[in-house]
Design an enzyme around this catalytic site. Structure first.
Site, mmCIF file in Angstrom:
data_model
loop_
_atom_site.group_PDB
_atom_site.id
_atom_site.type_symbol
_atom_site.label_atom_id
_atom_site.label_comp_id
_atom_site.label_asym_id
_atom_site.label_seq_id
_atom_site.Cartn_x
_atom_site.Cartn_y
_atom_site.Cartn_z
ATOM 1 N N ALA A 158 0.809 -1.223 0.000
ATOM 2 C CA ALA A 158 0.000 0.000 0.000
ATOM 3 C C ALA A 158 0.844 1.275 0.000
ATOM 4 O O ALA A 158 0.408 2.314 -0.514
ATOM 5 C CB ALA A 158 -0.932 -0.011 1.198
ATOM 6 N N GLN A 198 0.460 -6.491 -3.406
ATOM 7 C CA GLN A 198 -0.632 -6.730 -2.462
ATOM 8 C C GLN A 198 -1.730 -5.703 -2.673
ATOM 9 O O GLN A 198 -2.767 -5.753 -2.035
ATOM 10 C CB GLN A 198 -0.111 -6.619 -1.027
ATOM 11 C CG GLN A 198 0.994 -7.611 -0.701
ATOM 12 C CD GLN A 198 1.694 -7.244 0.605
ATOM 13 O OE1 GLN A 198 1.260 -7.630 1.681
ATOM 14 N NE2 GLN A 198 2.771 -6.503 0.511
ATOM 15 N N HIS A 248 -3.882 -9.919 -3.801
ATOM 16 C CA HIS A 248 -5.107 -9.671 -3.037
ATOM 17 C C HIS A 248 -6.268 -9.212 -3.920
ATOM 18 O O HIS A 248 -7.241 -8.657 -3.430
ATOM 19 C CB HIS A 248 -4.832 -8.662 -1.920
ATOM 20 C CG HIS A 248 -3.900 -9.207 -0.872
ATOM 21 N ND1 HIS A 248 -3.176 -8.410 -0.012
ATOM 22 C CD2 HIS A 248 -3.582 -10.490 -0.554
ATOM 23 C CE1 HIS A 248 -2.441 -9.186 0.784
ATOM 24 N NE2 HIS A 248 -2.660 -10.435 0.475
ATOM 25 N N THR A 267 5.649 -1.780 1.946
ATOM 26 C CA THR A 267 4.843 -2.787 2.638
ATOM 27 C C THR A 267 5.402 -3.056 4.031
ATOM 28 O O THR A 267 6.615 -3.117 4.209
ATOM 29 C CB THR A 267 4.734 -4.106 1.824
ATOM 30 O OG1 THR A 267 4.200 -5.137 2.682
ATOM 31 C CG2 THR A 267 6.065 -4.574 1.262
ATOM 32 N N SER A 268 4.484 -3.217 4.991
ATOM 33 C CA SER A 268 4.894 -3.490 6.368
ATOM 34 C C SER A 268 5.321 -4.948 6.530
ATOM 35 O O SER A 268 5.858 -5.328 7.558
ATOM 36 C CB SER A 268 3.742 -3.172 7.327
ATOM 37 O OG SER A 268 2.634 -3.997 7.025
HETATM 38 P P1 CNA Z 1 0.575 -1.513 5.279
HETATM 39 O O1 CNA Z 1 0.600 -2.565 6.315
HETATM 40 O O2 CNA Z 1 -0.358 -0.359 5.469
HETATM 41 O O3 CNA Z 1 2.076 -0.956 5.174
HETATM 42 C C1 CNA Z 1 2.420 0.093 4.322
HETATM 43 C C2 CNA Z 1 3.875 0.431 4.559
HETATM 44 O O4 CNA Z 1 4.249 1.382 3.598
HETATM 45 C C3 CNA Z 1 4.165 1.033 5.939
HETATM 46 O O5 CNA Z 1 5.131 0.256 6.591
HETATM 47 C C4 CNA Z 1 4.674 2.453 5.634
HETATM 48 O O6 CNA Z 1 5.795 2.791 6.405
HETATM 49 C C5 CNA Z 1 5.084 2.349 4.186
HETATM 50 N N1 CNA Z 1 4.853 3.576 3.432
HETATM 51 C C6 CNA Z 1 3.706 4.294 3.316
HETATM 52 N N2 CNA Z 1 3.864 5.314 2.465
HETATM 53 C C7 CNA Z 1 5.173 5.266 2.058
HETATM 54 C C8 CNA Z 1 5.950 6.070 1.193
HETATM 55 N N3 CNA Z 1 5.431 7.118 0.558
HETATM 56 N N4 CNA Z 1 7.258 5.736 1.020
HETATM 57 C C9 CNA Z 1 7.815 4.665 1.662
HETATM 58 N N5 CNA Z 1 7.115 3.875 2.486
HETATM 59 C C10 CNA Z 1 5.805 4.164 2.675
HETATM 60 O O7 CNA Z 1 0.288 -2.094 3.827
HETATM 61 P P2 CNA Z 1 0.721 -3.518 3.231
HETATM 62 O O8 CNA Z 1 0.562 -3.387 1.760
HETATM 63 O O9 CNA Z 1 1.977 -4.020 3.782
HETATM 64 O O10 CNA Z 1 -0.444 -4.436 3.823
HETATM 65 C C11 CNA Z 1 -1.068 -5.303 3.045
HETATM 66 C C12 CNA Z 1 -2.548 -4.952 2.820
HETATM 67 C C13 CNA Z 1 -2.851 -3.496 2.652
HETATM 68 C C14 CNA Z 1 -2.934 -5.549 1.521
HETATM 69 O O11 CNA Z 1 -3.880 -6.542 1.737
HETATM 70 C C15 CNA Z 1 -3.535 -4.457 0.657
HETATM 71 O O12 CNA Z 1 -4.607 -4.927 -0.099
HETATM 72 C C16 CNA Z 1 -3.968 -3.430 1.620
HETATM 73 N N6 CNA Z 1 -4.138 -2.059 1.114
HETATM 74 C C17 CNA Z 1 -4.018 -1.762 -0.206
HETATM 75 C C18 CNA Z 1 -4.185 -0.465 -0.658
HETATM 76 C C19 CNA Z 1 -4.038 -0.172 -2.125
HETATM 77 O O13 CNA Z 1 -4.333 -1.029 -2.946
HETATM 78 N N7 CNA Z 1 -3.554 1.009 -2.477
HETATM 79 C C20 CNA Z 1 -4.472 0.560 0.256
HETATM 80 C C21 CNA Z 1 -4.603 0.225 1.621
HETATM 81 C C22 CNA Z 1 -4.425 -1.088 2.028
#
Ligand code: CNA
Length: 237
Positions: free
Chosen positions: A23, A102, A120, A189-190
């Site tokens: 994300a 993801q 996903h 991604t976290s």
């Molecule tokens: P998460 O757990 O929200 O982690 C996101 C990570 O990205 C965090 O650790 C942040 O530090 C990092 N981050 C955020 N913005 C930036 C940036 N500009 N530069 C560098 N690092 C950044 O999201 P994950 O993807 O790890 O979790 C998986 C879930 C989130 C999946 O199932 C997705 O479907 C789901 N998701 C997707 C979306 C989308 O499609 N855009 C949005 C929100 C959630």
């Protein structure tokens, strides 16, 4: 050499890069992630978002699910940012073999990426759970309450909810791409959502790069870690 210079050098020397994205790649397009301070999990809702976007919640309280989904998870009208665009450019140049994502927002494809494995699913695909008729995302956006097909069935987004399994074909293709990658870039991604995060373990090379603002459980395993904003890094590549 600083970290971005090393990254540039590795990219120049690689021809089968796999990007594994989350994300965080789309926050700079305006779509909130889940776990950042301004992410969805730090906002106040009646139920924890993890519960609302689970399969059992969807079955038990579909009207609530779709209200939340429409408001918070249907990211239409957003544009790809520099990170999506650079990854698409590398694919066109024959340097990148696949994006394993993801994300469910379709922005990699909107930027021009062709080989995208959506672990996903995607908000852009929606199906009637009874007759399998396809519906675009706009149908869900414009519907009221629980979206219904002409046959009376519920139209469900092709998005993997908590408690649901991943599509096996997508997982297998992702594993194949990761196994044969000469460089893997994990971005935004976290790395806390499984089984997706575990796919990193299939990478066998020595150029595992993690670019994420916050620390991740895989930082110590990576060959290069950049705790920076993706826009800052990718605008230099
Ligand atoms: P998460 O757990 O929200 O982690 C996101 C990570 O990205 C965090 O650790 C942040 O530090 C990092 N981050 C955020 N913005 C930036 C940036 N500009 N530069 C560098 N690092 C950044 O999201 P994950 O993807 O790890 O979790 C998986 C879930 C989130 C999946 O199932 C997705 O479907 C789901 N998701 C997707 C979306 C989308 O499609 N855009 C949005 C929100 C959630």
């Amino acid at each position: 050499m600083d970290n971005v210079e090393i990254l540039k050098k590795w990219v120049a020397e690689s021809s089968r890069i796999v990007a594994f994205t989350g994300a965080g790649v789309s926050t700079e397009s305006g779509i909130p992630d889940f776990r950042s301070v301004d992410g969805l999990y730090n906002q106040k809702f009646e139920y924890p978002p993890e519960s609302i976007i689970s399969h059992s919640f969807y079955l038990q309280r579909p009207a609530y699910f779709f209200r939340f989904y429409r408001e918070k998870m249907l990211p239409l009208d957003f544009e790809p940012n520099i990170t999506h665009k650079v990854l698409a450019k590398w694919e066109a140049q024959g340097k990148l073999s696949a994006v394993v994502t993801q994300n469910i927002d379709g922005l990699h494809q909107k930027a021009g990426s062709k080989k995208v494995y959506e672990l996903h699913g995607s908000v852009l695909r929606n199906y009637c759970t009874r007759c399998r008729k396809f519906y675009p995302a706009e149908f869900i956006r414009d519907s009221v309450g629980v979206p219904k097909c002409t046959c009376g069935g519920t139209v469900k987004p092709d998005v993997v909810l908590y408690e649901e399994g991943l599509d096996q074909d997508t997982v297998e293709k992702s594993v194949m791409a990761i196994r044969s990658a000469d460089m893997m870039i994990v971005a935004g991604t976290s790395l806390t959502v499984y089984p997706a995060a575990g796919l990193i373990n299939y990478y066998r090379g020595s150029r595992l790069v993690l670019i994420n603002r916050d620390e991740t459980p895989y930082d110590s395993r990576a060959d290069l870690v950049l705790h920076e904003s993706l826009g800052d890094v990718f605008s230099q590549l």
